[in-house]
Design an enzyme around this catalytic site. Structure first.
Site, short mmCIF file in Angstrom:
data_model
loop_
_atom_site.label_atom_id
_atom_site.label_comp_id
_atom_site.label_asym_id
_atom_site.label_seq_id
_atom_site.Cartn_x
_atom_site.Cartn_y
_atom_site.Cartn_z
N GLY A 362 -53.01 74.01 -31.11
CA GLY A 362 -52.73 75.72 -30.79
C GLY A 362 -51.22 75.94 -31.04
O GLY A 362 -50.73 75.37 -31.75
N VAL A 367 -53.01 68.10 -29.37
CA VAL A 367 -53.26 66.87 -28.25
C VAL A 367 -54.08 65.86 -29.04
O VAL A 367 -54.75 66.19 -29.93
CB VAL A 367 -53.98 67.36 -27.05
CG1 VAL A 367 -54.43 66.74 -25.97
CG2 VAL A 367 -53.43 68.65 -26.27
N ASP A 480 -54.17 81.16 -17.32
CA ASP A 480 -54.82 80.97 -18.31
C ASP A 480 -56.46 80.59 -18.28
O ASP A 480 -56.57 79.49 -18.73
CB ASP A 480 -54.20 80.41 -19.55
CG ASP A 480 -54.76 80.71 -20.90
OD1 ASP A 480 -55.59 81.95 -21.03
OD2 ASP A 480 -54.35 79.81 -22.05
#
Length: 686
Positions: A362, A367, A480
């Site tokens: 992102g 990750v 979020d």
């Protein structure tokens, strides 16, 4: 205290207040009185099926989300441990620490059941861990592979309520050493006690004293149907000679474990007091050796200090030149002392950050899945920040500082961090089942997520939010909340995993503001955020409502359906027409509980109310999910958002912040999967 020893050393006193009463500070065994205090929960760590809820340590607890409330309790195990270890013996001085503990327990037979088991135990453990496969007769202590091993370094005082082949009966207190096969036991039936009452609630007051001089462990017990504590009895129900220095790790943890098997019960600790002796420094070394050590230590210290000063000067100079001084200083002074990983170890663990180990990406970076081979092949998720500007460093610090202090079974655990050669990395617990959205929005060829799992996932997220909003010292707003940031462990339990946008706020404040836009993802952003630039606990509830609807309906929040451009508007129209269950994911067919589905859909609408102060608080949400209170009244038409002339008062007090508006990408949920867009593209759906 029934001990021949006049303690002449300092003690550590720890009072864990878990009921509506607290301890009068005179001694740990005197009367209780005072207000209930949640603040001690931050000192506890929960594992397995354990939970902290309803003003108790529920070592095996009520699960949420099934119409049959009994079934989820079978074959479970859990532990609740105080998160700091204590030095219990010292070789140079040949001293063994004395300790005393008192606690109030309630072992309750659940309605609709005719049997009970397996039991509860007070434990001394070498680590913060729960053995896998420790349900049933293993009481959360050991398993079929490890039972009896001296390497367990475990002592427990068990309150057993189920008779195994090796047990004297189904109602006894016993001492366990590295095994569930007790070394000494006492039948409670013979003493007129019955741990589990089928028709009433009984509270048992337990005292455990250990004399480190005489090496004697004593257990005392009394019971009452009322909470106020009785004086400790004069005579113990169990006495055992025990030298813990030959059995437990030098630094060990105190806490509780419990399990259920084919028979079930609720095992609760309602309050807990622990008093531990502080051992002195070793005095057994000779004077000459001590002098030599002191002189040598002074020289070594001088060299180390000199070297340290030189290195620090160089580092400060480089940090000043690169703008990293503040970052380095903050990392070295983080509360809780999270582990610092070397870049070399993380590079090796992720196979040089190989693409095949990529879990998500992102706006902040990528990750990766990794394995730490030297630590019993522990699986990890490594979040690597790709940007090197100060904004990235701020995001890195914000996430690290917040999540490092959080401890909850429905939050992803942070293992540590790395900052070398300009690289910023966070190391998290690996979640083998990935993010929730990959299961909710799976393709037609893949099996859809079953209804009980969906309900329990929503409940888990609710518990996590309640902890962030009300139970943690600082009020934390996630900012979020969405399906891609909710991770699933090996048993499909929900773990809230994205704290890249989260911020902690002062308890006196209700919201957090940043000037450069609104944080979050379209469809999850509360309408007031687009006008005020502030995130709050109420805006988190709005995001939670969006999550509920997408989990139940199997559709994205921004889905266009039958002329409606937002999922929430479509569900509201079905509710108005009396057809709200038509919104349930059609892939479930009839394999869902109608009452639960209606409850969740109405709760999702209530959380999606356009006015912040009309949304339910997390404590109410948890009660709704349990089924103890009804869903608040939902109006037939979705109320329009009205922006007040003055700043709105947030109903509930406590909130947080905002940043870049962002859409979900293929993020794994450890803070990634964010692609920034300008806030001008966002619009209110009210």
């Amino acid at each position: 205290m029934d001990s021949p020893r006049a303690f002449n050393l300092p003690f550590i006193f720890i009072f864990i207040f878990l009921s509506i009463t607290t301890l009068n500070a005179r001694t740990f065994m005197e009367e209780w009185g005072g207000p209930f205090d949640y603040s001690y929960y931050r000192f506890m760590q929960v594992f397995g099926s354990a939970n902290i809820a309803k003003e108790a340590l529920q070592v095996t607890h009520y699960s949420v989300g099934s119409s049959d409330i009994v079934k989820p309790y079978y074959n479970q195990s859990g532990r609740v441990l105080y998160n700091s270890s204590f030095k219990l013996w010292d070789l140079p001085s040949a001293r063994v620490a004395s300790f005393s503990t008192s606690f109030l327990i309630n072992i309750f037979q659940l309605s609709g059941t005719t049997s009970h088991g397996e039991g509860l135990a007070f434990i001394i453990s070498p680590d913060l861990n729960l053995p896998s496969g420790s349900s049933g007769g293993y009481l959360g202590l050991t398993n079929a592979t490890t039972d009896g091993n001296a390497t367990n370094q475990l002592i427990a005082v068990e309150f057993d309520t189920y008779k195994q082949d090796f047990d004297p009966d189904d109602n006894h207190v016993a001492i366990d050493i590295n095994s569930v096969r007790s070394v000494n036991s006492s039948s409670l039936s013979d003493l007129g006690f019955q741990l589990v009452a089928s028709n009433s609630t009984l509270y048992y007051h337990v005292w455990i004293d250990y004399d480190g001089i005489r090496k004697i462990l004593r257990v005392y017990l009394t019971n009452d149907s009322q909470v106020p504590i009785k004086p400790r009895p004069a005579d113990p129900i169990l006495t055992y000679n025990l030298d813990i220095s030959k059995l437990v790790a030098q630094r060990s943890y105190f806490g509780f474990s419990a399990s259920t098997g084919t028979s079930i019960e609720l095992n609760c600790v309602l309050r807990w007091n622990l008093t531990v002796e502080i051992l002195p420094d070793g005095k057994g070394l000779g004077i000459g050796l001590m002098v030599a050590l002191c002189v040598g230590g002074a020289i070594l210290a001088a060299l180390l200090i000199g070297s340290f000063i030189l290195v620090c000067r160089r580092r400060r100079k480089r940090a000043a030149e690169s703008g990293e001084a503040r970052l380095a200083g903050t990392l070295k002074n983080l509360p809780g002392n999270p582990r610092e990983f070397s870049f070399k170890d993380l590079k090796r663990a992720t196979d040089d950050f190989n693409e095949k180990n990529k879990l998500g990406h992102g706006g902040f970076g990528v990750v990766y899945r990794g394995v730490l081979p030297e630590e019993e092949r522990t699986e990890i998720a490594v979040k690597r920040f790709s940007r090197d500007d100060m904004k990235c460093k701020d995001d890195f610090l914000a996430e690290l500082v917040i999540i490092n202090q959080l401890r909850h079974k429905h939050l992803v655990r942070l293992y540590g961090w790395c900052h070398e050669n300009g690289s910023l990395l966070l190391v998290y617990e690996y979640m083998p089942n990935g993010s929730l959205d990959k299961h909710i929005f799976s393709g037609p060829e893949e099996a859809t997520l079953a209804w009980p799992i969906r309900y329990n996932v929503i409940s888990g997220v609710a518990y996590a939010l309640h902890y962030l909003h009300t139970e943690f010292d600082q009020k934390v707003v996630n900012r979020d909340l969405k399906a891609s940031n909710i991770l699933l462990d090996s048993e499909f339990n929900a773990r809230l995993g994205d704290f890249g946008l989260a911020r902690a706020i002062d308890n006196e404040k209700t919201s957090y503001t940043e000037l450069n836009g609104v944080p979050g993802t379209m469809g999850y952003i509360a309408p007031e955020c687009l006008h005020t630039g502030k995130a709050s606990r109420e805006s988190d509830i709005y995001g939670f409502g969006a999550v509920i609807l997408e989990v139940v309906c199997g559709r994205r929040p921004w889905s266009s359906i039958n002329g409606y451009h937002m999922l929430v508007d479509w569900v509201w129209s079905l509710y108005r027409d009396g057809r709200i269950l038509d919104a349930v994911d059609e892939r479930l067919g009839h394999d869902y509980v109608r009452e639960e589905a209606e409850r969740l859909l109405l709760l999702g609408l209530a959380c999606s109310h356009s006015m912040a102060d009309q949304r339910p608080k997390t404590n109410t949400i948890v009660q709704i999910l349990i089924g103890s209170v009804p869903v608040p009244r939902v109006p037939a038409f979705r109320p329009a958002f009205v922006y007040p002339l003055s700043e709105p008062v947030q109903g509930g007090g406590g909130s947080e912040m905002m940043n870049d508006v962002s859409f979900s990408d293929s993020g794994y949920g450890y803070g990634y999967g964010l692609v920034g867009i300008t806030s001008s593209t966002a619009h209110s759906d009210g």
